[in-house]
Design an enzyme around this catalytic site. Structure first.
Site, PDB file in Angstrom:
ATOM      1  N   GLU A  46      28.930  50.085 -92.811  1.00  0.00           N
ATOM      2  CA  GLU A  46      30.086  49.810 -93.658  1.00  0.00           C
ATOM      3  C   GLU A  46      31.030  50.997 -93.681  1.00  0.00           C
ATOM      4  O   GLU A  46      30.606  52.144 -93.834  1.00  0.00           O
ATOM      5  CB  GLU A  46      29.653  49.517 -95.099  1.00  0.00           C
ATOM      6  CG  GLU A  46      30.868  49.249 -95.991  1.00  0.00           C
ATOM      7  CD  GLU A  46      30.592  49.219 -97.484  1.00  0.00           C
ATOM      8  OE1 GLU A  46      29.441  49.431 -97.896  1.00  0.00           O
ATOM      9  OE2 GLU A  46      31.552  48.992 -98.228  1.00  0.00           O
ATOM     10  N   ASP A 111      26.651  66.266-102.038  1.00  0.00           N
ATOM     11  CA  ASP A 111      28.047  66.555-102.346  1.00  0.00           C
ATOM     12  C   ASP A 111      28.070  67.706-103.343  1.00  0.00           C
ATOM     13  O   ASP A 111      27.575  67.564-104.465  1.00  0.00           O
ATOM     14  CB  ASP A 111      28.682  65.286-102.940  1.00  0.00           C
ATOM     15  CG  ASP A 111      30.145  65.480-103.291  1.00  0.00           C
ATOM     16  OD1 ASP A 111      30.794  64.472-103.630  1.00  0.00           O
ATOM     17  OD2 ASP A 111      30.647  66.615-103.248  1.00  0.00           O
ATOM     18  N   ASP A 113      30.447  70.021-105.467  1.00  0.00           N
ATOM     19  CA  ASP A 113      31.826  69.989-105.942  1.00  0.00           C
ATOM     20  C   ASP A 113      32.078  71.199-106.833  1.00  0.00           C
ATOM     21  O   ASP A 113      31.339  71.436-107.783  1.00  0.00           O
ATOM     22  CB  ASP A 113      31.992  68.680-106.726  1.00  0.00           C
ATOM     23  CG  ASP A 113      33.433  68.381-107.059  1.00  0.00           C
ATOM     24  OD1 ASP A 113      34.221  69.333-107.212  1.00  0.00           O
ATOM     25  OD2 ASP A 113      33.757  67.186-107.174  1.00  0.00           O
ATOM     26  N   CYS A 123      37.724  82.400-112.303  1.00  0.00           N
ATOM     27  CA  CYS A 123      38.949  82.536-111.505  1.00  0.00           C
ATOM     28  C   CYS A 123      39.748  81.240-111.476  1.00  0.00           C
ATOM     29  O   CYS A 123      40.971  81.247-111.468  1.00  0.00           O
ATOM     30  CB  CYS A 123      38.586  82.943-110.086  1.00  0.00           C
ATOM     31  SG  CYS A 123      37.263  81.941-109.397  1.00  0.00           S
ATOM     32  N   CYS A 124      39.086  80.131-111.400  1.00  0.00           N
ATOM     33  CA  CYS A 124      39.762  78.838-111.274  1.00  0.00           C
ATOM     34  C   CYS A 124      39.082  77.806-112.150  1.00  0.00           C
ATOM     35  O   CYS A 124      38.026  78.053-112.720  1.00  0.00           O
ATOM     36  CB  CYS A 124      39.682  78.298-109.844  1.00  0.00           C
ATOM     37  SG  CYS A 124      40.068  79.464-108.575  1.00  0.00           S
ATOM     38  N   ARG A 164      39.148  69.678-100.090  1.00  0.00           N
ATOM     39  CA  ARG A 164      39.777  70.293-101.262  1.00  0.00           C
ATOM     40  C   ARG A 164      38.836  71.263-101.948  1.00  0.00           C
ATOM     41  O   ARG A 164      38.989  72.457-101.871  1.00  0.00           O
ATOM     42  CB  ARG A 164      40.284  69.233-102.223  1.00  0.00           C
ATOM     43  CG  ARG A 164      41.100  69.845-103.381  1.00  0.00           C
ATOM     44  CD  ARG A 164      42.052  68.902-104.020  1.00  0.00           C
ATOM     45  NE  ARG A 164      41.365  67.821-104.718  1.00  0.00           N
ATOM     46  CZ  ARG A 164      41.832  67.215-105.799  1.00  0.00           C
ATOM     47  NH1 ARG A 164      42.970  67.577-106.336  1.00  0.00           N
ATOM     48  NH2 ARG A 164      41.183  66.215-106.353  1.00  0.00           N
ATOM     49  N   VAL A 167      31.934  70.851-100.489  1.00  0.00           N
ATOM     50  CA  VAL A 167      31.362  70.593 -99.177  1.00  0.00           C
ATOM     51  C   VAL A 167      30.406  69.417 -99.258  1.00  0.00           C
ATOM     52  O   VAL A 167      29.878  69.104-100.319  1.00  0.00           O
ATOM     53  CB  VAL A 167      30.591  71.830 -98.643  1.00  0.00           C
ATOM     54  CG1 VAL A 167      31.539  72.975 -98.378  1.00  0.00           C
ATOM     55  CG2 VAL A 167      29.495  72.254 -99.586  1.00  0.00           C
ATOM     56  N   HIS A 168      30.230  68.778 -98.126  1.00  0.00           N
ATOM     57  CA  HIS A 168      29.260  67.695 -98.038  1.00  0.00           C
ATOM     58  C   HIS A 168      28.236  68.028 -96.979  1.00  0.00           C
ATOM     59  O   HIS A 168      28.540  68.722 -96.010  1.00  0.00           O
ATOM     60  CB  HIS A 168      29.934  66.381 -97.625  1.00  0.00           C
ATOM     61  CG  HIS A 168      30.994  65.916 -98.573  1.00  0.00           C
ATOM     62  ND1 HIS A 168      32.030  65.093 -98.185  1.00  0.00           N
ATOM     63  CD2 HIS A 168      31.191  66.170 -99.885  1.00  0.00           C
ATOM     64  CE1 HIS A 168      32.809  64.852 -99.225  1.00  0.00           C
ATOM     65  NE2 HIS A 168      32.332  65.500-100.261  1.00  0.00           N
ATOM     66  N   HIS A 327      25.568  54.314-101.094  1.00  0.00           N
ATOM     67  CA  HIS A 327      26.657  55.139-101.603  1.00  0.00           C
ATOM     68  C   HIS A 327      27.673  55.459-100.500  1.00  0.00           C
ATOM     69  O   HIS A 327      27.305  55.771 -99.373  1.00  0.00           O
ATOM     70  CB  HIS A 327      26.060  56.438-102.166  1.00  0.00           C
ATOM     71  CG  HIS A 327      27.044  57.314-102.842  1.00  0.00           C
ATOM     72  ND1 HIS A 327      27.244  57.300-104.201  1.00  0.00           N
ATOM     73  CD2 HIS A 327      27.910  58.218-102.350  1.00  0.00           C
ATOM     74  CE1 HIS A 327      28.186  58.161-104.524  1.00  0.00           C
ATOM     75  NE2 HIS A 327      28.602  58.741-103.419  1.00  0.00           N
ATOM     76  N   LEU A 328      28.955  55.391-100.835  1.00  0.00           N
ATOM     77  CA  LEU A 328      30.006  55.671 -99.853  1.00  0.00           C
ATOM     78  C   LEU A 328      30.485  57.109-100.004  1.00  0.00           C
ATOM     79  O   LEU A 328      30.777  57.549-101.116  1.00  0.00           O
ATOM     80  CB  LEU A 328      31.189  54.718-100.084  1.00  0.00           C
ATOM     81  CG  LEU A 328      30.901  53.260 -99.753  1.00  0.00           C
ATOM     82  CD1 LEU A 328      31.655  52.332-100.681  1.00  0.00           C
ATOM     83  CD2 LEU A 328      31.294  52.977 -98.302  1.00  0.00           C
ATOM     84  N   LYS A 330      33.021  60.345 -98.321  1.00  0.00           N
ATOM     85  CA  LYS A 330      34.167  60.664 -97.489  1.00  0.00           C
ATOM     86  C   LYS A 330      33.748  61.003 -96.064  1.00  0.00           C
ATOM     87  O   LYS A 330      32.820  61.774 -95.850  1.00  0.00           O
ATOM     88  CB  LYS A 330      34.848  61.876 -98.114  1.00  0.00           C
ATOM     89  CG  LYS A 330      36.154  62.261 -97.500  1.00  0.00           C
ATOM     90  CD  LYS A 330      36.865  63.219 -98.461  1.00  0.00           C
ATOM     91  CE  LYS A 330      38.310  63.387 -98.080  1.00  0.00           C
ATOM     92  NZ  LYS A 330      38.464  64.252 -96.917  1.00  0.00           N
TER      93      LYS A 330
END
Lengths: 437, 508
Positions: A46, A111, A113, A123-124, A164, A167-168, A327-328, A330
């Site tokens: 899929e 994944d 994030d 920092c962010c 962005r 990492v995966h 699960h889908l 990227k």
């Protein structure tokens, strides 16, 4: 140079060009066919596309590489996700008797994030990343890659930059693709050390005996911690951040004040910090206070310094992403619509120098297509390939090689080559067993 | 060299191959022919074994000395294999090891037929078979354990001494409670991590190259998991092919009888007929009735009525304790008449059913009082019913209140409720017996409300007749195939009759 000003509004023009001339379809198809060992493996896979104006379509499937190409060039997806290999062609799932259409196999995926670390990076926050907090991804990759290979025995791992803020990891071994939901969740939990959400302050709790996996992970973390956390993140620099660290100390529960480890450490450290401003020295003091108290009290608190390091650095993964067979996730080589960056494979040999801000954007590589690069070189084996493939493909190969995408496709090629060799080895072994003596 | 690797043909093969191990996974069904008698006997004996496993599992810590002793005694008396050398073909007291293993094999498969039909039955069967397997596996010496694993395609290698040495620290740090000595002395098994998910998930095991290094104490858990999965799948498959089996008339009655699982005396032979007077019933209900019957009696007294289910359960019980037909008619009439039913209506509508119970009407079958199993498993009570088993069918809160009103101690009540929570209803009733009679140990295994009554009377100093009844019941519990065979026929028939009778009184 890589930030050739990307403007999301240009996507409708850039994407068709990308899919016509740059997307590495042959390699992509080679990957997902897995050597053609299982019948219809590619056909039953899929894909889901997010089209312009956020139109989302699931259960896309394709019979051949050609069909995949044509459809992608026609539909021009903004986002591409890869799902599971099903029992039937996903595009025909409505014709299948209810209950028989099932997800059978899929790569084991992870994944990581950056947003999940917001409570420990200064920092962010949210979707932003910078070179300082990118170290967290480096640490995550090192720890997880080692564990998946050495502890779980997996060999074929593809690490991909998400485009962005994270990492995966795609674990492509046959055994991994065949894992059940329960097994995937067990692997993910084995790899989880940071537990708890908003309401939990102390997210890492260590107790004896310390499992070898934790020890391995600690040695990675300890390697990066001083530079990353003490210097760059400056977690002991201000009163505010110092308090945050001290909040991680376990609560004193024993009644006798003699055993109030945390209270003592807090008091001693605060006093120390009034005199000493250097963060590295402050950290040193904290560690020695812990060491000292450890020997004088019997219960708990022996791993405070390690817990702090882990809470600030240890990989945080979303178990739900890894659990589901259907699960889908990227797709590698898809574009990130907000940043324009391509989801490229990461070469672990160059992990220390990987810079997410150097990852090419779609605008950059499209630009590079138009003007030939100054250092353009044609590979030797190009000549051979030209004889085998059709003109279009040949052109495309030449095309991406002229852009900054080239080196990432090479990483992907090496990954595919390793898998192919391993498959060959497996088949030889099998046929040896079956040969007549 | 051709590797066939297909199924072994079991054509009357040598005794050695077929049952070369005293333990098995029951992967292949038996292929021989057996007589109906053997079919029945084997099934009943395995059932007794499983019930013993169940009882012992609740009363004692598993694998403790008492547990082991009692279970081994049961193995011996019922002739089941549990612990022998691999090649022991010695004839022991007439039954060879081979015979025992064959019985083990066949009886397991027969019970699968009986226990595959509902979720409850399957769960019970799997639980007891697992406990049985666990015990027998843990009895095996270490080498036999490995042999067994290999023979059953559980390719779990033991870790070599050198490897253990090189990994010693890592192994010690991976599990709680392992020391250098245990690592050296005991076996470790290399198991693919997919087979040890619980240990992997909680990081309680050492992982290397995809293998979990399991200390041998833990290997049982893994093997059991495998056993449970296989059995569960097998039962599901059996359920699907059951209609074909049930169409065989010889087997159908036996199979349904089995799953209602009462294998003791059926109290259809009353030695105490006429020994109970109606005036005694109120007092007896408090002293010697099991909770279900006490409950029914109270409801009858309060409402002057009981619905069909309650009349059957209580009425047959009363017959079992010795009421004559005349007494029964008088008992029911006098109570119903106090309510909304006048004497005429009683004679017209209810008297018939009382006479039916005593076998004086219709097919003239003498119905047998319900066993605990039947009360628990069939015909659950609905609103307005008072039958069933209070431990099974009452809301725990209400049960607690009722026990409190009967002046049971709070700690006693808690014990009862714990057993109820564990779904051990008969044991809960047994505990109720112990609490109301102020004894530590009931001294019997409760299976039947009339048994409760008999034992209670015995304890409270009943007459010689009662004692004889008890002896008879004990003897018949030891040799059910002999004594209860004639009445087994009755019970089978009775079971079919019940259908008729029930539908006759449908609207009540």
């Amino acid at each position: 140079m890589s930030n050739s000003d990307y403007d999301p509004a240009c996507l409708p023009d850039l994407l068709p060009l990308y899919y016509r001339r740059l997307f590495p379809f042959p390699q992509y198809y080679r990957w997902l066919s897995y050597g053609g060992v299982s019948k219809n493996y590619f056909q039953n896979r899929e894909f889901s596309f997010t089209l312009k104006d956020d139109i989302y379509v699931r259960y896309q499937s394709f019979s051949t590489q050609n069909e995949l190409e044509k459809e992608m060039q026609k539909m021009v997806p903004y986002k591409i996700d890869i799902g599971a290999v099903y029992s039937h062609r996903p595009s025909q799932h409505n014709t299948v008797k209810s209950g028989t259409f099932q997800a059978l196999e899929k790569e084991l995926v992870f994944d990581i994030d950056m947003t999940d670390y917001d409570d420990v990076r200064r920092c962010c926050s949210a979707a932003d990343i910078c070179s300082k907090c990118w170290t967290l991804m480096t640490i995550a990759i090192r720890i997880l890659d080692r564990a998946l290979r050495e502890d779980f025995g997996f060999h074929h791992l593809l690490w991909v930059y998400s485009g962005r803020r994270g990492v995966h990891c795609w674990v492509c071994d046959e055994a991994a693709r065949k894992l059940s939901v329960a097994a995937r969740s067990a692997v993910a939990e084995y790899l989880s050390l940071v537990k708890g959400g908003e309401e939990t302050t102390r997210k890492v709790v260590l107790s004896d005996p310390i499992h070898p996996f934790i020890n391995h992970s600690l040695s990675v973390v300890e390697h990066y911690f001083p530079q990353y956390a003490i210097v760059e993140q400056d977690i002991l620099g201000s009163k505010e951040s110092l308090d945050k660290v001290l909040a991680l100390l376990p609560e004193d529960i024993l009644s006798s004040p003699k055993f109030h480890l945390t209270a003592h450490i807090k008091k001693d450290l605060t006093t120390y910090c009034q005199k000493v401003k250097n963060p590295m020295e402050r950290w040193g003091e904290l560690c020695s206070l812990v060491e000292h108290k450890k020997s004088s009290t019997k219960k708990g608190g022996q791993y405070i310094d390690k817990e702090i390091m882990l809470q600030y650095c240890y990989p945080r993964l979303d178990v739900n992403v890894s659990k589901g067979v259907n699960h889908l996730l990227k797709s590698p080589f898809s574009v990130h619509p907000k940043t324009g960056r391509i989801s490229v494979p990461i070469d672990l040999k160059e992990l220390n120098t990987f810079d997410p801000f150097e990852v090419p954007t779609i605008s950059l590589i499209c630009e590079e297509l138009e003007k030939p690069r100054a250092d353009e070189v044609e590979d030797e084996d190009m000549k051979d390939k030209e004889n085998e493939q059709d003109a279009g493909e040949r052109r495309r190969i030449r095309d991406y090689k002229r852009t900054s995408l080239a080196k990432y496709v090479k990483v992907f090629d090496r990954f595919l080559e390793t898998m192919a060799r391993s498959r060959k080895g497996e088949m030889l072994k099998k046929s040896d067993l079956q040969k007549d003596f | 060299m051709q590797f066939s690797g297909r199924r072994k043909k079991l054509i009357g093969s040598s005794q050695n191959d077929l049952y070369d191990h005293c333990l098995q996974f029951y992967g292949q069904p038996p292929l021989d022919n057996i007589s109906l008698t053997e079919f029945e006997n084997f099934a009943v004996e395995r059932l007794k074994l499983l019930k013993t496993v169940e009882n012992l599992g609740v009363s004692y810590v598993r694998n403790s000395d008492q547990y082991s002793k009692k279970l081994e005694a049961e193995f011996l008396s019922l002739n089941f294999p549990y612990r022998t050398e691999l090649d022991d073909r010695k004839v022991q007291a007439g039954i060879s090891e081979y015979e025992k293993r064959r019985k083990d094999h066949i009886s397991h498969f027969i019970l699968r037929l009986a226990y595959c039909q509902t979720e409850d039955l399957r769960r019970w069967f799997i639980q007891q078979e697992m406990d049985l397997f666990r015990y027998r596996f843990s009895c095996l010496p270490s080498k036999h354990k490995t042999d067994f694993l290999h023979k059953n395609n559980l390719k779990y290698e033991t870790v070599s001494a050198e490897e253990k040495k090189s990994l010693k620290d890592k192994l010690i740090n991976s599990s709680y409670g392992l020391s250098g000595i245990t690592v050296e002395e005991y076996d470790f098994y290399k198991v693919p991590f997919q087979d040890a998910l619980d240990l992997v998930r909680t990081r309680k095991v050492y992982l290397l190259a995809g293998n979990a290094y399991i200390p041998h104490q833990e290997i049982v858990a893994i093997v059991l998991n495998d056993f449970r999965t296989r059995l569960s799948k097998a039962l599901a498959m059996t359920a699907r092919s059951l209609p074909a089996v049930q169409s065989d008339e010889r087997l159908q009655p036996l199979l349904s009888h089995l799953s209602h699982a009462y294998v003791g005396q059926d109290y259809s032979i009353q030695k105490n007929i006429g020994k109970i007077s109606l005036e005694q019933i109120d007092a007896l209900s408090g002293k010697s009735f099991p909770l279900c019957m006490r409950h029914l009696h109270k409801a009858l007294r309060e409402n002057h009525h009981l619905r069909h289910g309650g009349r059957m359960q209580y009425g047959l019980f009363l017959k079992g304790i010795g009421l004559t037909l005349e007494q029964a008619l008088q008992f029911w009439r006098s109570e119903f008449v106090k309510g909304k039913v006048d004497a005429d209506k009683f004679d017209k509508a209810y008297a018939y059913s009382v006479r039916h119970m005593f076998g004086k009407e219709g097919k003239r079958t003498d119905y047998t009082p319900y066993s605990c199993m039947k009360v628990i498993l069939s015909n659950p009570p609905s609103q307005g019913d008072y039958h069933g088993c209070p431990f099974r069918h009452s809301d725990p809160e209400l049960l607690k209140q009722k026990l409190q009103s009967y002046k049971i101690s709070p700690s006693g009540i808690n014990q009862v409720l714990e057993l109820v929570k564990g779904m051990h209803y008969q044991l809960a009733c047994q505990k109720y017996f112990e609490l109301t009679h102020s004894v530590e140990d009931a001294g019997f295994s409760l299976n039947h409300p009339n048994q409760y009554f008999t034992e209670s009377q015995k304890l409270l100093g009943g007459g010689r007749d009662i004692k004889k009844e008890v002896e008879m019941s004990q003897r018949s519990q030891e040799n059910p195939p002999n004594i209860s065979r004639p009445s087994q026929a009755n019970t089978k028939q009775a079971h079919e009759e019940m259908g008729d009778l029930d539908s006759f009184f449908q609207d009540e």
